[in-house]
Scaffold this active site. Structure first.
Site, mmCIF file in Angstrom:
data_model
loop_
_atom_site.group_PDB
_atom_site.id
_atom_site.type_symbol
_atom_site.label_atom_id
_atom_site.label_comp_id
_atom_site.label_asym_id
_atom_site.label_seq_id
_atom_site.Cartn_x
_atom_site.Cartn_y
_atom_site.Cartn_z
ATOM 1 N N GLU A 42 15.709 -2.607 -10.140
ATOM 2 C CA GLU A 42 15.494 -3.466 -8.967
ATOM 3 C C GLU A 42 16.032 -2.821 -7.697
ATOM 4 O O GLU A 42 15.429 -2.922 -6.641
ATOM 5 C CB GLU A 42 16.126 -4.848 -9.180
ATOM 6 C CG GLU A 42 15.372 -5.715 -10.160
ATOM 7 C CD GLU A 42 13.928 -6.013 -9.709
ATOM 8 O OE1 GLU A 42 13.660 -6.005 -8.501
ATOM 9 O OE2 GLU A 42 13.070 -6.244 -10.582
ATOM 10 N N CYS A 195 -4.481 -9.475 -8.037
ATOM 11 C CA CYS A 195 -4.525 -10.094 -6.710
ATOM 12 C C CYS A 195 -4.038 -9.068 -5.686
ATOM 13 O O CYS A 195 -3.050 -9.260 -4.991
ATOM 14 C CB CYS A 195 -3.659 -11.352 -6.686
ATOM 15 S SG CYS A 195 -3.988 -12.405 -5.281
HETATM 16 FE FE1 SF4 Z 1 -5.657 -13.886 -6.196
HETATM 17 FE FE2 SF4 Z 1 -6.670 -16.344 -6.235
HETATM 18 FE FE3 SF4 Z 1 -8.244 -14.267 -6.714
HETATM 19 FE FE4 SF4 Z 1 -6.394 -14.972 -8.471
HETATM 20 S S1 SF4 Z 1 -8.166 -16.138 -7.847
HETATM 21 S S2 SF4 Z 1 -6.850 -12.878 -7.772
HETATM 22 S S3 SF4 Z 1 -4.735 -15.664 -7.150
HETATM 23 S S4 SF4 Z 1 -7.168 -14.700 -4.806
#
Ligand code: SF4
Length: 349
Positions: A42, A195
């Site tokens: 970390e 994401c």
């Molecule tokens: Fe990100 Fe929402 Fe797409 Fe999942 S659905 S990858 S949380 S933008």
């Protein structure tokens, strides 16, 4: 409603492999990660990527396998191993923390967020990460990945950094009592692999059904960020002095300040108009190419000057390191850039 179960199931199948991590299946069988390795990773990961940290982590843990070993290390050895990772105050605090844990806590990291916060170099983020990952406590860990995921799932349009408390609240609302350590790592993995900042891979996301940013097609533009102020540029002069036997003049920089405690070439001050400060009177030759480096708050342009001396006169600062003992890898990145330019120039003289 967003909850942690779908994410944990995704993590069980997709967790990234990391040298400091206990894979979820092994964790579920009862094995906990070593707090020393979690702490070290970390601290190394602050402001740095997993890819950049892996080799450093392997070298550190090979050389200093536990906190007592690190506490007994020579400061200069630790600083040299850290060279290139940047943010050198972290390395100095790393040593201080290892010594406090060894001497005041019998070599065991304390198992609470509040006690971890009292240790050198451990701020709220690192205390939360160690509490969650090493001790499976329900602390909320919020890094850039987590902020991005929360901003999208809850469609938060407030720009960062103003949105930080709101995003932290959302992250806390999702932190489960069961497996909080895996949950913390799962959100980070989701942000790092699915994401992602530019092209979120929503079809593969376990939270797609609940994600407001996906439903409203706003996700790729989130989180918003306030425009950053442009960084100023500072200038300086770095002096690379070679003795006729090949030894090089290096100094250990003062503990306080940038690159504190690290080895480096003597330099002038770093300002708009630096003042010459050669370590010795010599026939200094200025190189055509400057060494360029960007720190957190400014860009630095270093003019590189080189000279060779016979070695009869002693310089004002630093000490000569014999050629056989000099390792460019022990230098922080900006000093390595200076060395690369100087080495080429010495080769031509
Ligand atoms: Fe990100 Fe929402 Fe797409 Fe999942 S659905 S990858 S949380 S933008």
């Amino acid at each position: 409603m967003v909850n942690s179960d779908a994410l944990l199931a995704w993590y069980d199948a997709n967790a990234r492999s990391m040298p400091w991590r206990v894979p979820p299946a092994i964790g579920l069988a009862g094995k906990r990660p070593d707090p020393y390795r979690v702490w070290l990773s970390e601290v190394m990961l602050q402001q740095t990527t997993v890819a950049a940290v892996r080799d450093y982590f392997e070298r550190f843990t090979h050389r200093w396998p536990d906190v007592q070993a690190l506490a007994s290390a020579e400061d200069a050895d630790v600083m040299a191993e850290w060279a290139g990772l940047g943010y050198y105050a972290r390395a100095r605090n790393l040593l201080k923390c290892a010594r406090v844990v060894t001497h005041d806590h019998n070599g065991r990291f304390p198992e609470s967020y509040a006690a971890l916060l009292t240790l050198p170099g451990i701020g709220p983020y690192t205390a939360a990460a160690i509490s969650a990952i090493a001790f499976d406590l329900p602390e909320t860990v919020v890094d850039g990945n987590v902020e991005r995921v929360m901003a999208r799932v809850f469609e938060v349009h407030t720009p960062l950094p103003t949105a930080k408390p709101e995003l932290t609240e959302h992250a806390a609302s999702l932190t489960p009592r069961k497996r909080p350590g895996d949950y913390a790592q799962a959100v980070m993995d989701l942000g790092a692999t699915i994401c992602t900042p530019k092209n979120p891979n929503c079809p593969l996301c376990p939270w797609q059904q609940q994600c407001l940013g996906f439903a409203r097609k706003t996700a790729p533009g989130l989180p918003r960020k306030l425009a950053k102020k442009p960084k100023p540029t500072r200038h300086g002069i770095a002096y690379v002095l070679r003795r006729s036997d090949g030894a090089l003049l290096l100094e250990t920089r003062p503990d306080k300040g940038l690159l504190g405690g690290m080895l480096g070439w003597p330099t002038s001050d770093w300002t708009e108009t630096p003042t010459e400060a050669p370590p010795i009177a010599a026939d200094w030759k200025s190189l055509d190419t400057q060494a360029l480096h960007t720190f957190t708050h400014f860009h630095l342009k270093l003019t590189v000057k080189i000279a060779t001396v016979s070695g009869e006169n002693l310089p004002d600062v630093g000490q000569f390191i014999p050629q056989a003992k000099f390792r460019a890898a022990d230098l922080p990145t900006v000093m390595r850039k200076v060395f690369d330019l100087a080495e080429d120039a010495f080769g031509e003289t």
